[in-house]
Design a protein around this motif. Structure first.
Motif, PDB file in Angstrom:
ATOM      1  N   LEU A  75       0.867  -1.178   0.000  1.00 46.82           N
ATOM      2  CA  LEU A  75       0.000   0.000   0.000  1.00 46.82           C
ATOM      3  C   LEU A  75       0.906   1.231   0.000  1.00 46.82           C
ATOM      4  O   LEU A  75       1.833   1.320   0.810  1.00 46.82           O
ATOM      5  CB  LEU A  75      -0.889   0.009   1.242  1.00 46.82           C
ATOM      6  N   ILE A  76       0.632   2.165  -0.910  1.00 50.17           N
ATOM      7  CA  ILE A  76       1.395   3.419  -0.952  1.00 50.17           C
ATOM      8  C   ILE A  76       0.460   4.576  -0.635  1.00 50.17           C
ATOM      9  O   ILE A  76      -0.654   4.655  -1.161  1.00 50.17           O
ATOM     10  CB  ILE A  76       2.079   3.635  -2.317  1.00 50.17           C
ATOM     11  N   LEU A  77       0.930   5.469   0.226  1.00 54.42           N
ATOM     12  CA  LEU A  77       0.229   6.714   0.562  1.00 54.42           C
ATOM     13  C   LEU A  77       1.169   7.872   0.246  1.00 54.42           C
ATOM     14  O   LEU A  77       2.387   7.723   0.341  1.00 54.42           O
ATOM     15  CB  LEU A  77      -0.114   6.770   2.054  1.00 54.42           C
ATOM     16  N   GLY A  78       0.613   9.028  -0.089  1.00 56.14           N
ATOM     17  CA  GLY A  78       1.510  10.173  -0.247  1.00 56.14           C
ATOM     18  C   GLY A  78       0.978  11.274  -1.120  1.00 56.14           C
ATOM     19  O   GLY A  78      -0.142  11.225  -1.641  1.00 56.14           O
ATOM     20  N   SER A  79       1.828  12.279  -1.288  1.00 53.98           N
ATOM     21  CA  SER A  79       1.572  13.427  -2.159  1.00 53.98           C
ATOM     22  C   SER A  79       2.923  14.134  -2.336  1.00 53.98           C
ATOM     23  O   SER A  79       3.947  13.458  -2.395  1.00 53.98           O
ATOM     24  CB  SER A  79       0.501  14.339  -1.549  1.00 53.98           C
ATOM     25  N   HIS A  80       2.934  15.452  -2.366  1.00 56.27           N
ATOM     26  CA  HIS A  80       4.196  16.171  -2.625  1.00 56.27           C
ATOM     27  C   HIS A  80       4.366  17.327  -1.653  1.00 56.27           C
ATOM     28  O   HIS A  80       3.400  17.786  -1.038  1.00 56.27           O
ATOM     29  CB  HIS A  80       4.219  16.692  -4.075  1.00 56.27           C
ATOM     30  N   ILE A  81       5.596  17.830  -1.544  1.00 59.44           N
ATOM     31  CA  ILE A  81       5.860  18.973  -0.666  1.00 59.44           C
ATOM     32  C   ILE A  81       6.547  20.123  -1.405  1.00 59.44           C
ATOM     33  O   ILE A  81       6.875  21.135  -0.784  1.00 59.44           O
ATOM     34  CB  ILE A  81       6.677  18.579   0.583  1.00 59.44           C
ATOM     35  N   ASP A  82       6.796  19.969  -2.716  1.00 57.23           N
ATOM     36  CA  ASP A  82       7.279  21.119  -3.482  1.00 57.23           C
ATOM     37  C   ASP A  82       6.098  22.046  -3.751  1.00 57.23           C
ATOM     38  O   ASP A  82       4.935  21.641  -3.629  1.00 57.23           O
ATOM     39  CB  ASP A  82       7.946  20.680  -4.778  1.00 57.23           C
ATOM     40  N   SER A  83       6.378  23.288  -4.126  1.00 57.19           N
ATOM     41  CA  SER A  83       5.294  24.259  -4.302  1.00 57.19           C
ATOM     42  C   SER A  83       5.463  25.055  -5.588  1.00 57.19           C
ATOM     43  O   SER A  83       6.497  25.000  -6.256  1.00 57.19           O
ATOM     44  CB  SER A  83       5.259  25.228  -3.111  1.00 57.19           C
ATOM     45  N   ALA A  96       0.760  14.780   2.029  1.00 57.99           N
ATOM     46  CA  ALA A  96       2.045  14.146   2.370  1.00 57.99           C
ATOM     47  C   ALA A  96       2.182  13.977   3.887  1.00 57.99           C
ATOM     48  O   ALA A  96       2.522  12.896   4.380  1.00 57.99           O
ATOM     49  CB  ALA A  96       3.199  14.980   1.818  1.00 57.99           C
ATOM     50  N   LEU A  97       1.907  15.053   4.620  1.00 57.33           N
ATOM     51  CA  LEU A  97       2.024  14.980   6.077  1.00 57.33           C
ATOM     52  C   LEU A  97       0.878  14.176   6.681  1.00 57.33           C
ATOM     53  O   LEU A  97       1.052  13.514   7.712  1.00 57.33           O
ATOM     54  CB  LEU A  97       2.078  16.392   6.663  1.00 57.33           C
ATOM     55  N   GLY A  98      -0.288  14.224   6.025  1.00 65.93           N
ATOM     56  CA  GLY A  98      -1.405  13.392   6.473  1.00 65.93           C
ATOM     57  C   GLY A  98      -1.085  11.923   6.348  1.00 65.93           C
ATOM     58  O   GLY A  98      -1.457  11.110   7.214  1.00 65.93           O
ATOM     59  N   ALA A  99      -0.380  11.534   5.291  1.00 65.84           N
ATOM     60  CA  ALA A  99       0.014  10.132   5.103  1.00 65.84           C
ATOM     61  C   ALA A  99       0.980   9.680   6.197  1.00 65.84           C
ATOM     62  O   ALA A  99       0.871   8.563   6.728  1.00 65.84           O
ATOM     63  CB  ALA A  99       0.656   9.955   3.731  1.00 65.84           C
ATOM     64  N   ILE A 100       1.920  10.548   6.550  1.00 68.39           N
ATOM     65  CA  ILE A 100       2.848  10.219   7.639  1.00 68.39           C
ATOM     66  C   ILE A 100       2.078  10.073   8.955  1.00 68.39           C
ATOM     67  O   ILE A 100       2.327   9.154   9.740  1.00 68.39           O
ATOM     68  CB  ILE A 100       3.944  11.300   7.764  1.00 68.39           C
ATOM     69  N   GLU A 101       1.113  10.954   9.158  1.00 69.07           N
ATOM     70  CA  GLU A 101       0.308  10.885  10.380  1.00 69.07           C
ATOM     71  C   GLU A 101      -0.483   9.578  10.455  1.00 69.07           C
ATOM     72  O   GLU A 101      -0.645   9.007  11.548  1.00 69.07           O
ATOM     73  CB  GLU A 101      -0.639  12.095  10.459  1.00 69.07           C
ATOM     74  N   PHE A 122       6.502  12.819  -3.318  1.00 69.39           N
ATOM     75  CA  PHE A 122       6.979  12.765  -4.694  1.00 69.39           C
ATOM     76  C   PHE A 122       7.698  14.054  -5.093  1.00 69.39           C
ATOM     77  O   PHE A 122       7.287  15.160  -4.735  1.00 69.39           O
ATOM     78  CB  PHE A 122       5.803  12.538  -5.651  1.00 69.39           C
ATOM     79  N   SER A 123       8.755  13.893  -5.858  1.00 70.39           N
ATOM     80  CA  SER A 123       9.586  15.011  -6.312  1.00 70.39           C
ATOM     81  C   SER A 123       8.926  15.756  -7.476  1.00 70.39           C
ATOM     82  O   SER A 123       8.402  15.139  -8.405  1.00 70.39           O
ATOM     83  CB  SER A 123      10.941  14.451  -6.743  1.00 70.39           C
ATOM     84  N   ASP A 124       8.988  17.069  -7.422  1.00 70.39           N
ATOM     85  CA  ASP A 124       8.529  17.961  -8.501  1.00 70.39           C
ATOM     86  C   ASP A 124       7.187  17.554  -9.089  1.00 70.39           C
ATOM     87  O   ASP A 124       7.071  17.248 -10.271  1.00 70.39           O
ATOM     88  CB  ASP A 124       9.569  18.072  -9.617  1.00 70.39           C
ATOM     89  N   GLU A 125       6.160  17.585  -8.266  1.00 67.64           N
ATOM     90  CA  GLU A 125       4.805  17.406  -8.793  1.00 67.64           C
ATOM     91  C   GLU A 125       4.373  18.639  -9.585  1.00 67.64           C
ATOM     92  O   GLU A 125       3.729  18.538 -10.617  1.00 67.64           O
ATOM     93  CB  GLU A 125       3.825  17.149  -7.637  1.00 67.64           C
ATOM     94  N   GLU A 126       4.756  19.816  -9.099  1.00 66.73           N
ATOM     95  CA  GLU A 126       4.201  21.058  -9.634  1.00 66.73           C
ATOM     96  C   GLU A 126       4.594  21.359 -11.081  1.00 66.73           C
ATOM     97  O   GLU A 126       3.804  21.856 -11.860  1.00 66.73           O
ATOM     98  CB  GLU A 126       4.607  22.240  -8.742  1.00 66.73           C
TER      99      GLU A 126
END
Length: 411
Positions: A75-83, A96-101, A122-126
């Protein structure tokens, strides 16, 4: 069993300080020093949650928790933290932080999942820096295109150079990392970036699918001349041609698009960019999206005709480069069913809605079933420092993510 709201709130607030602009804005461009600083602090939070964390050659931050039945698809959870360069505090980071939580709460509640869980930032979503996004997830899925490491930002730095400066040695030979069958499901939580949930007064939504984007870069080339001496009928004005195309494109989308069609020109460069020189060269971007592939294809064909006709009218050379193309991708029915069941138990009564923006989940859909949860954001504002989501809403969304992840993680 619930998540730790205060810890999640603290993490969101701390991360918002990195790359902070103004009172509420954020600028953490992909592979920048601010991005690296963010990755380091989030890596520490992953480790606090019991995840073994590492940074891969695409710049992805990956945390892994081994399950009791390691032979099961993960199972993979996640998103990105670049803006974005002029972004907000919640785009990507809430997920991203919700997945860690979610994983941290499992640990505190004494739960050992049957499936191995990975949490990925994930790297460079934006895509704002190199004009082509969802880079890290495409690396994992084996969808990096030729020449991508040589794409340049506006300062002339290539992605390869930026990744090295970020601290990783890019190695495309490691792509793809995952094959079909490796992943049981991918779950992503994200702020809605639209007004639907606010309009129906609901904190959380269950996503049905993601619109397919087309990104084009259009270059028009005319001839520079003195603004005071070249007669109007003799001009080859690239900026005038670009303006004509952009106006007609806007009219096309508004008059012939569906309710889910959107079209945007968001970036333009003019050369030589002087008030008393006729513009010789103009480069601009086109972003066309729809959940309805047939409708998008029809409008794309008409857009190409508009560009061709306007270039001929203004005596301009034209070049069109395709940067991104993806078909609409729909969430897995079985994941939506689990979300609906857990949503009912939480008493949220969340509506189902589509996503106009693309997300890392769009690429994950090619190698895994996926599901998405949206959280209401104020006035639908995103990609703007005014972007805002209530902590109450984020908590409800992450709680639904937690309950859904638990169901899937236990096989």
């Amino acid at each position: 069993m619930s998540i730790n709201r205060e810890r999640l709130k603290q993490h969101l607030e701390e991360l918002a300080e990195i790359g902070k602009i103004g009172e509420t804005g954020v600028c953490r461009l992909a592979h920048s020093k601010e991005d690296r600083q963010a990755v380091e602090i989030v890596k520490g939070w992953m480790e606090d949650a019991g995840l073994t964390a590492r940074i891969d050659g695409f710049g992805n931050l990956i945390g892994r928790l081994e399950g009791s039945e390691p032979e099961l698809p993960i199972l993979i959870l996640g998103s990105h933290i670049d803006s974005q360069p002029y972004g907000g505090r919640f785009d990507g980071t809430a997920g991203a932080l919700g997945a860690i939580e979610v994983v941290h709460s499992m640990k505190e509640n004494g739960i050992t999942p049957a499936r191995t869980i990975e949490v990925i930032c994930f790297s460079d979503e934006e895509g704002s820096r190199f004009n082509k996004g969802i880079f890290g997830v495409r690396g994992l899925a084996g969808m990096i295109e030729e020449g991508e490491l040589e794409r340049k930002d506006k300062q002339g730095m290539t992605r390869r150079e930026a990744l090295k400066e970020f601290g990783v040695e890019p190695d495309l030979s490691k792509s793809p990392v995952y094959q079909k069958g490796d992943i049981a499901a991918f779950l992503e939580l994200h702020i809605e970036q639209g007004p639907v949930l606010e309009n129906v007064n609901k904190p959380v939504g269950i996503v049905s699918g993601i619109s397919g984007p087309i990104w084009l870069t259009v270059t028009l080339e005319g001839f520079a001349g003195h603004a005071g001496s070249v007669p109007m009928k003799m001009r080859q004005d690239a900026l005038l041609g670009a303006s004509d195309i952009i106006t007609k494109f806007d009219r096309l989308v508004k008059t012939e698009g569906t309710d889910t069609t959107v079209g945007t020109v968001g970036s333009m460069q003019v050369f030589p960019n002087s008030r008393n020189i006729i513009a010789e060269k103009v480069e601009f971007t086109v972003d066309l999206r729809d959940i309805d592939l047939e409708a998008r294809t029809r409008l794309e064909e008409k857009l190409y005709k508009i560009i061709e006709e306007s270039a001929a009218e203004y005596k301009l050379k034209v070049d069109i480069k395709e940067d991104t193309r993806s078909e609409p991708r729909y969430c897995a029915d079985w994941i939506k069913a689990i979300m609906k069941e857990e949503d009912g138990k939480l008493g949220l009564d969340s509506p189902t809605l589509m996503s106009g923006p693309f997300h890392d989940a769009l690429i994950m859909s090619y190698i895994s079933d996926y599901g998405m949860i949206f959280v209401r954001c104020e006035k639908g504002i995103s990609h703007n420092p005014l972007e805002f989501a209530e902590m109450d809403d984020i908590e409800k969304g992450v709680q639904l993510l937690y309950k859904t992840a638990l169901r899937i993680a236990q096989g």
